[in-house]
Scaffold this active site. Structure first.
Site, PDB file in Angstrom:
ATOM      1  N   ASN A  25       0.814  -1.211   0.000  1.00  0.00           N
ATOM      2  CA  ASN A  25       0.000   0.000   0.000  1.00  0.00           C
ATOM      3  C   ASN A  25       0.852   1.267   0.000  1.00  0.00           C
ATOM      4  O   ASN A  25       0.439   2.291  -0.534  1.00  0.00           O
ATOM      5  CB  ASN A  25      -0.986  -0.029   1.170  1.00  0.00           C
ATOM      6  CG  ASN A  25      -2.040  -1.130   0.970  1.00  0.00           C
ATOM      7  OD1 ASN A  25      -2.231  -1.600  -0.161  1.00  0.00           O
ATOM      8  ND2 ASN A  25      -2.670  -1.548   2.033  1.00  0.00           N
ATOM      9  N   ARG A  96      -8.013  -0.763  -6.416  1.00  0.00           N
ATOM     10  CA  ARG A  96      -8.556   0.460  -5.824  1.00  0.00           C
ATOM     11  C   ARG A  96      -7.538   1.588  -5.860  1.00  0.00           C
ATOM     12  O   ARG A  96      -7.890   2.746  -6.030  1.00  0.00           O
ATOM     13  CB  ARG A  96      -8.995   0.193  -4.379  1.00  0.00           C
ATOM     14  CG  ARG A  96      -9.553   1.436  -3.691  1.00  0.00           C
ATOM     15  CD  ARG A  96     -10.446   1.124  -2.548  1.00  0.00           C
ATOM     16  NE  ARG A  96     -10.828   2.311  -1.812  1.00  0.00           N
ATOM     17  CZ  ARG A  96     -11.906   3.048  -2.089  1.00  0.00           C
ATOM     18  NH1 ARG A  96     -12.680   2.734  -3.110  1.00  0.00           N
ATOM     19  NH2 ARG A  96     -12.204   4.112  -1.362  1.00  0.00           N
ATOM     20  N   CYS A 120     -10.762  -4.920  -4.091  1.00  0.00           N
ATOM     21  CA  CYS A 120     -11.376  -6.037  -3.353  1.00  0.00           C
ATOM     22  C   CYS A 120     -12.815  -5.707  -2.952  1.00  0.00           C
ATOM     23  O   CYS A 120     -13.124  -4.600  -2.530  1.00  0.00           O
ATOM     24  CB  CYS A 120     -10.551  -6.331  -2.102  1.00  0.00           C
ATOM     25  SG  CYS A 120      -9.010  -7.155  -2.479  1.00  0.00           S
ATOM     26  N   ARG A 125     -17.233   1.149  -1.164  1.00  0.00           N
ATOM     27  CA  ARG A 125     -15.968   1.894  -1.038  1.00  0.00           C
ATOM     28  C   ARG A 125     -16.089   3.204  -1.809  1.00  0.00           C
ATOM     29  O   ARG A 125     -15.489   3.391  -2.847  1.00  0.00           O
ATOM     30  CB  ARG A 125     -14.818   1.018  -1.514  1.00  0.00           C
ATOM     31  CG  ARG A 125     -14.703  -0.281  -0.703  1.00  0.00           C
ATOM     32  CD  ARG A 125     -13.562  -1.142  -1.127  1.00  0.00           C
ATOM     33  NE  ARG A 125     -12.290  -0.664  -0.587  1.00  0.00           N
ATOM     34  CZ  ARG A 125     -11.127  -1.278  -0.843  1.00  0.00           C
ATOM     35  NH1 ARG A 125     -11.101  -2.306  -1.668  1.00  0.00           N
ATOM     36  NH2 ARG A 125     -10.000  -0.833  -0.325  1.00  0.00           N
ATOM     37  N   PRO A 126     -16.908   4.129  -1.265  1.00  0.00           N
ATOM     38  CA  PRO A 126     -17.093   5.411  -1.947  1.00  0.00           C
ATOM     39  C   PRO A 126     -15.814   6.245  -1.917  1.00  0.00           C
ATOM     40  O   PRO A 126     -14.875   5.928  -1.180  1.00  0.00           O
ATOM     41  CB  PRO A 126     -18.184   6.086  -1.124  1.00  0.00           C
ATOM     42  CG  PRO A 126     -18.105   5.456   0.221  1.00  0.00           C
ATOM     43  CD  PRO A 126     -17.646   4.046  -0.003  1.00  0.00           C
ATOM     44  N   ILE A 127     -15.785   7.287  -2.717  1.00  0.00           N
ATOM     45  CA  ILE A 127     -14.626   8.197  -2.678  1.00  0.00           C
ATOM     46  C   ILE A 127     -15.100   9.640  -2.488  1.00  0.00           C
ATOM     47  O   ILE A 127     -14.479  10.594  -2.968  1.00  0.00           O
ATOM     48  CB  ILE A 127     -13.746   8.064  -3.943  1.00  0.00           C
ATOM     49  CG1 ILE A 127     -14.526   8.374  -5.216  1.00  0.00           C
ATOM     50  CG2 ILE A 127     -13.099   6.701  -4.032  1.00  0.00           C
ATOM     51  CD1 ILE A 127     -13.594   8.569  -6.423  1.00  0.00           C
ATOM     52  N   ASP A 128     -16.194   9.777  -1.732  1.00  0.00           N
ATOM     53  CA  ASP A 128     -16.742  11.123  -1.491  1.00  0.00           C
ATOM     54  C   ASP A 128     -15.744  12.035  -0.780  1.00  0.00           C
ATOM     55  O   ASP A 128     -15.703  13.246  -1.035  1.00  0.00           O
ATOM     56  CB  ASP A 128     -18.041  11.036  -0.688  1.00  0.00           C
ATOM     57  CG  ASP A 128     -17.836  10.291   0.625  1.00  0.00           C
ATOM     58  OD1 ASP A 128     -17.485   9.094   0.581  1.00  0.00           O
ATOM     59  OD2 ASP A 128     -17.960  10.909   1.699  1.00  0.00           O
ATOM     60  N   GLN A 129     -14.919  11.479   0.083  1.00  0.00           N
ATOM     61  CA  GLN A 129     -13.944  12.315   0.795  1.00  0.00           C
ATOM     62  C   GLN A 129     -12.806  12.763  -0.117  1.00  0.00           C
ATOM     63  O   GLN A 129     -12.268  13.856   0.035  1.00  0.00           O
ATOM     64  CB  GLN A 129     -13.371  11.549   2.008  1.00  0.00           C
ATOM     65  CG  GLN A 129     -14.431  11.178   3.045  1.00  0.00           C
ATOM     66  CD  GLN A 129     -15.108  12.405   3.640  1.00  0.00           C
ATOM     67  OE1 GLN A 129     -14.451  13.294   4.154  1.00  0.00           O
ATOM     68  NE2 GLN A 129     -16.417  12.471   3.505  1.00  0.00           N
ATOM     69  N   ASP A 307      -7.089  -4.978   7.919  1.00  0.00           N
ATOM     70  CA  ASP A 307      -6.484  -5.933   6.975  1.00  0.00           C
ATOM     71  C   ASP A 307      -5.976  -7.185   7.677  1.00  0.00           C
ATOM     72  O   ASP A 307      -5.690  -8.184   7.009  1.00  0.00           O
ATOM     73  CB  ASP A 307      -5.322  -5.282   6.211  1.00  0.00           C
ATOM     74  CG  ASP A 307      -5.814  -4.192   5.286  1.00  0.00           C
ATOM     75  OD1 ASP A 307      -4.976  -3.412   4.795  1.00  0.00           O
ATOM     76  OD2 ASP A 307      -7.031  -4.084   5.077  1.00  0.00           O
ATOM     77  N   ILE A 329     -14.528  -1.017  10.005  1.00  0.00           N
ATOM     78  CA  ILE A 329     -14.059  -0.203   8.873  1.00  0.00           C
ATOM     79  C   ILE A 329     -14.813  -0.520   7.583  1.00  0.00           C
ATOM     80  O   ILE A 329     -15.266   0.383   6.878  1.00  0.00           O
ATOM     81  CB  ILE A 329     -12.534  -0.414   8.641  1.00  0.00           C
ATOM     82  CG1 ILE A 329     -11.755  -0.151   9.926  1.00  0.00           C
ATOM     83  CG2 ILE A 329     -12.042   0.489   7.495  1.00  0.00           C
ATOM     84  CD1 ILE A 329     -11.812   1.270  10.451  1.00  0.00           C
TER      85      ILE A 329
HETATM   86  C1  EPZ Z   1      -6.736   1.456   2.191  1.00  0.00           C
HETATM   87  O1  EPZ Z   1      -7.978   1.391   1.523  1.00  0.00           O
HETATM   88  C2  EPZ Z   1      -6.044   0.135   1.894  1.00  0.00           C
HETATM   89  N1  EPZ Z   1      -5.870   0.010   0.461  1.00  0.00           N
HETATM   90  C3  EPZ Z   1      -6.893  -1.020   2.421  1.00  0.00           C
HETATM   91  O2  EPZ Z   1      -6.135  -2.212   2.240  1.00  0.00           O
HETATM   92  C4  EPZ Z   1      -7.121  -0.830   3.918  1.00  0.00           C
HETATM   93  O3  EPZ Z   1      -8.000  -1.842   4.375  1.00  0.00           O
HETATM   94  C5  EPZ Z   1      -7.748   0.542   4.177  1.00  0.00           C
HETATM   95  O4  EPZ Z   1      -6.911   1.574   3.614  1.00  0.00           O
HETATM   96  C6  EPZ Z   1      -7.913   0.829   5.658  1.00  0.00           C
HETATM   97  O5  EPZ Z   1      -6.670   0.741   6.290  1.00  0.00           O
HETATM   98  C7  EPZ Z   1      -4.839   0.672  -0.127  1.00  0.00           C
HETATM   99  O6  EPZ Z   1      -4.066   1.353   0.528  1.00  0.00           O
HETATM  100  C8  EPZ Z   1      -4.710   0.487  -1.600  1.00  0.00           C
HETATM  101  P1  EPZ Z   1     -10.096   4.093   3.546  1.00  0.00           P
HETATM  102  P2  EPZ Z   1      -8.880   2.725   1.367  1.00  0.00           P
HETATM  103  O7  EPZ Z   1     -10.286   5.198   2.569  1.00  0.00           O
HETATM  104  O8  EPZ Z   1      -8.000   3.881   1.139  1.00  0.00           O
HETATM  105  C9  EPZ Z   1     -14.791   4.703   3.896  1.00  0.00           C
HETATM  106  C10 EPZ Z   1      -5.658  -4.362   1.518  1.00  0.00           C
HETATM  107  O9  EPZ Z   1      -6.111  -5.462   1.872  1.00  0.00           O
HETATM  108  N2  EPZ Z   1     -14.590   5.805   2.946  1.00  0.00           N
HETATM  109  O10 EPZ Z   1      -9.267   4.319   4.758  1.00  0.00           O
HETATM  110  O11 EPZ Z   1      -9.957   2.437   0.397  1.00  0.00           O
HETATM  111  C11 EPZ Z   1     -14.494   3.349   3.281  1.00  0.00           C
HETATM  112  O12 EPZ Z   1     -15.629   2.850   2.600  1.00  0.00           O
HETATM  113  C12 EPZ Z   1      -6.604  -3.199   1.319  1.00  0.00           C
HETATM  114  O13 EPZ Z   1      -4.450  -4.097   1.335  1.00  0.00           O
HETATM  115  C13 EPZ Z   1     -15.659   6.648   2.635  1.00  0.00           C
HETATM  116  O14 EPZ Z   1     -16.764   6.474   3.131  1.00  0.00           O
HETATM  117  O15 EPZ Z   1      -9.522   2.810   2.824  1.00  0.00           O
HETATM  118  C14 EPZ Z   1     -14.150   2.524   4.483  1.00  0.00           C
HETATM  119  O16 EPZ Z   1     -15.355   2.096   5.098  1.00  0.00           O
HETATM  120  C15 EPZ Z   1      -8.060  -3.582   1.541  1.00  0.00           C
HETATM  121  N3  EPZ Z   1     -15.468   7.659   1.760  1.00  0.00           N
HETATM  122  C16 EPZ Z   1     -13.444   3.512   5.395  1.00  0.00           C
HETATM  123  O17 EPZ Z   1     -13.839   4.812   4.942  1.00  0.00           O
HETATM  124  C17 EPZ Z   1     -14.245   7.907   1.174  1.00  0.00           C
HETATM  125  O18 EPZ Z   1     -14.119   8.866   0.392  1.00  0.00           O
HETATM  126  C18 EPZ Z   1     -11.915   3.439   5.322  1.00  0.00           C
HETATM  127  O19 EPZ Z   1     -11.556   3.564   3.963  1.00  0.00           O
HETATM  128  C19 EPZ Z   1     -13.163   7.042   1.502  1.00  0.00           C
HETATM  129  C20 EPZ Z   1     -13.363   6.010   2.392  1.00  0.00           C
END
Ligand code: EPZ
Length: 422
Positions: A25, A96, A120, A125-129, A307, A329
Site C-alpha cells: 500500500n 482500488r 477487493c 468503497r465510496p470516494i466522497d472524501q 487488513d 471499517i
Molecule cells: C486502504 O484502503 C487500503 N488500500 C486497504 O487495504 C485498507 O483496508 C484501508 O486503507 C484501511 O486501512 C490501499 O491502501 C490500496 P479508507 P482505502 O479510505 O484507502 C470509507 C488491503 O487489503 N470511505 O481508509 O480504500 C471506506 O468505505 C486493502 O491491502 C468513505 O466512506 O480505505 C471505508 O469504510 C483492503 N469515503 C473507510 O472509509 C471515502 O471517500 C476506510 O476507507 C473514503 C473512504
C-alpha cells in the site's frame, strides 16, 4: 480458462527465519506520487506483486519513462515525458489504488480523468472524501461515465475529513504538494504508509509536516526534484506471517520489519498467550502453551488493522473459548468465515460482529478466496487444518503478497501451486 490453486497439506509447524517485502500500500501510493517530480525518481524495495505491474502499465500509458526491475525490487520513473492525464478503465478497474492517479495528475498537470476504482469486494468503497478534498482545493470535479474528471490547478486550503480515510488523506496530499499556497488536512489518517508517502514527498523537495498525526500541514511547492527512496516494509505481510507462526504452533523469526507498526497485533498475540519478542528490525513469534480467546475490534491506525482481521480469524478458531470480532471499517469483510465453516469452524455473524468458537481441529477442504486478505486467512486455516486444503482464486493473493507460498514453504509448510482448467 485456467485457474490457479494453492494445495496445502496441513498440520506443519512453521519454524525458521523469513523476511518481509516492501509495502504494497506504500508502493501503490508512492509510485503515482513520483509523477509530481520534475526529474527521475528511483523507488527501492518495491514488492514484486501483480498490482505493481498494473501500475507500471498505467505509468507508461501516461507517457512516463519507466524502468521496472521486479527481481531487484526497483522502479525508476521519469515523469518529464508525461503527456496524458487520462487513465484507461481497463487498467484502473483492476485495483482500488488507481485513484491515487487522480491526486498525482491533478498535482502535476492541473487535470485528471481517472475511472472510479475497482479493488477487493469488502463492502461499499465510496470516494466522497477524495472528491471533497479536490473540490476544496478549487478543482472542478465532474462525473463522466464511471470516471472522475478533475480540472483546475489546486489552491491551498483547509480540509477537514468527515471520517478517517487512508486513501483520501494520501490523495489530498498528492494534489496539494504543488498547489499555490498552503493546505491543512484535519482528521487525517495516521497509517504507516501515510507517513511513508509524506517522507517520499519531502525527499523530493516537498514540505509536508505532521504525517502520522491527525493534522497534516503542506506548503505548496512549484516544483519537486527527482530522488531516491526506499519503501517501508509491509505492515500487513508482517502481521500475516506473525499470525501464521502462532497458528501453526511454530517458532519464526521475521526480519526487515518495523516492530512499532505491529503493536496492536503484538498486544493481541501476547494476550492470547503467544510469545512475541522484538529486537531492532526483527520480530520472533513462538507458540505459547495456550491460546486464550480474544475480543478484536478493528480501528484506524494505531488500532487493530482491518487488513489483519481476516488472517487472525483463522487463528481464533483454535483459541480456547469464544472470540468476538467486530469489523468497524468495512461493511462486508467476513466472507472468509463462511469458507472456514466448510473446514469445521464454528462461527456466527450478526451485522459487523462475528463470534468464533474455539474448536479442536479444522479439516482440510476446498475453499474459495474472494479477496486478498480472505485468501491469506484461508492459507493460514489450511496450514492449521488436518488433511489437505485447496484455496482457489490465488490471483487475489498474488495481488498483495510477494512469494507467500515460497516464504511459508521455506519455513516448513507444504504448499503446491496448481493450474487447472475451469
Ligand atoms: C486502504 O484502503 C487500503 N488500500 C486497504 O487495504 C485498507 O483496508 C484501508 O486503507 C484501511 O486501512 C490501499 O491502501 C490500496 P479508507 P482505502 O479510505 O484507502 C470509507 C488491503 O487489503 N470511505 O481508509 O480504500 C471506506 O468505505 C486493502 O491491502 C468513505 O466512506 O480505505 C471505508 O469504510 C483492503 N469515503 C473507510 O472509509 C471515502 O471517500 C476506510 O476507507 C473514503 C473512504
Amino acid at each position: 480458462m485456467t485457474v490457479q490453486k494453492l494445495v496445502i497439506v496441513g498440520e506443519k509447524q512453521l519454524k525458521g527465519e523469513t523476511s518481509v517485502s516492501g509495502g504494497k500500500n506504500s508502493s501503490l501510493a508512492i509510485i503515482p506520487a513520483a509523477l509530481l517530480a520534475d526529474g527521475p525518481c528511483t523507488i527501492e524495495n518495491v514488492p514484486d506483486i501483480q498490482d505493481i505491474h498494473v501500475f507500471e502499465t498505467i505509468l507508461r500509458s501516461l507517457g512516463a519513462e519507466v524502468s521496472y526491475q521486479p527481481a531487484e525490487r526497483l522502479m525508476v520513473i521519469d515523469p518529464r515525458t508525461v503527456s496524458s492525464c487520462t487513465v484507461s478503465y481497463d487498467l484502473a478497474r483492476q485495483l482500488r489504488a488507481s485513484y491515487y492517479f487522480m491526486g498525482a495528475l491533478l498535482g502535476r498537470l492541473g487535470e485528471a480523468n481517472v475511472p472510479l476504482p475497482g479493488g477487493c469486494d469488502i463492502g461499499a468503497r465510496p470516494i466522497d472524501q477524495h472528491r471533497k478534498a479536490f473540490t476544496a482545493l478549487g478543482t472542478q470535479v465532474s462525473d463522466t461515465g464511471g470516471a472522475l474528471a478533475l480540472k483546475g490547478n489546486p489552491v491551498g486550503t483547509r480540509i477537514n475529513f468527515d471520517l478517517v480515510t487512508v486513501g483520501g488523506t494520501i490523495n489530498a496530499m498528492l494534489a496539494a504538494v504543488r498547489a499555490k499556497g498552503n493546505t491543512v488536512l484535519s482528521n487525517a489518517a495516521r497509517e504507516p504508509h501515510v507517513v511513508d508517502v509524506a517522507n517520499f514527498l519531502n525527499s523530493i523537495g516537498a514540505r509536508v509536516r505532521g504525517a502520522g498525526t491527525d493534522t497534516i500541514r503542506i506548503e505548496g511547492r512549484g516544483h519537486l526534484r527527482g530522488g531516491i527512496y526506499t519503501v517501508i516494509p509491509d505492515q500487513i505481510e508482517t502481521g500475516t506471517l506473525m499470525i501464521a507462526a502462532a497458528a501453526t504452533r511454530g517458532d519464526v523469526v521475521i526480519r526487515d520489519t518495523i516492530p512499532t507498526h505491529m503493536e496492536a497485533l503484538t498486544a493481541k498475540l501476547l494476550e492470547m498467550g503467544v510469545k512475541v519478542t522484538t529486537d531492532d528490525d526483527v520480530i520472533r513469534v513462538q507458540f505459547g502453551d495456550i491460546h486464550r480467546n480474544l475480543q478484536i475490534s478493528t480501528q484506524e491506525y494505531p488500532g487493530f488493522p482491518t487488513d489483519l482481521q481476516q488472517p487472525i480469524s483463522a487463528l481464533l478458531t483454535r483459541a480456547k473459548g469464544t472470540s468476538v470480532v467486530t469489523e468497524n471499517i468495512f461493511s462486508n469483510r467476513f466472507k472468509h468465515l463462511q469458507e472456514m465453516e466448510r473446514m469445521g469452524a464454528l462461527v456466527r455473524i450478526s451485522g459487523n460482529v462475528a463470534t468464533i468458537e474455539g474448536v479442536t481441529q479444522l479439516r482440510g477442504a476446498q475453499v474459495s478466496a474472494s479477496d486478498l486478505r480472505c485468501g491469506a486467512a484461508l492459507v493460514i486455516a489450511g496450514l492449521m487444518a488436518r488433511g489437505t486444503t485447496e484455496v482457489d482464486h490465488v490471483e487475489y493473493i498474488d495481488r498483495g503478497y510477494e512469494q507467500l507460498e515460497e516464504k511459508l514453504n521455506a519455513l516448513g509448510a507444504d504448499i503446491t501451486r496448481t493450474t487447472v482448467e475451469e
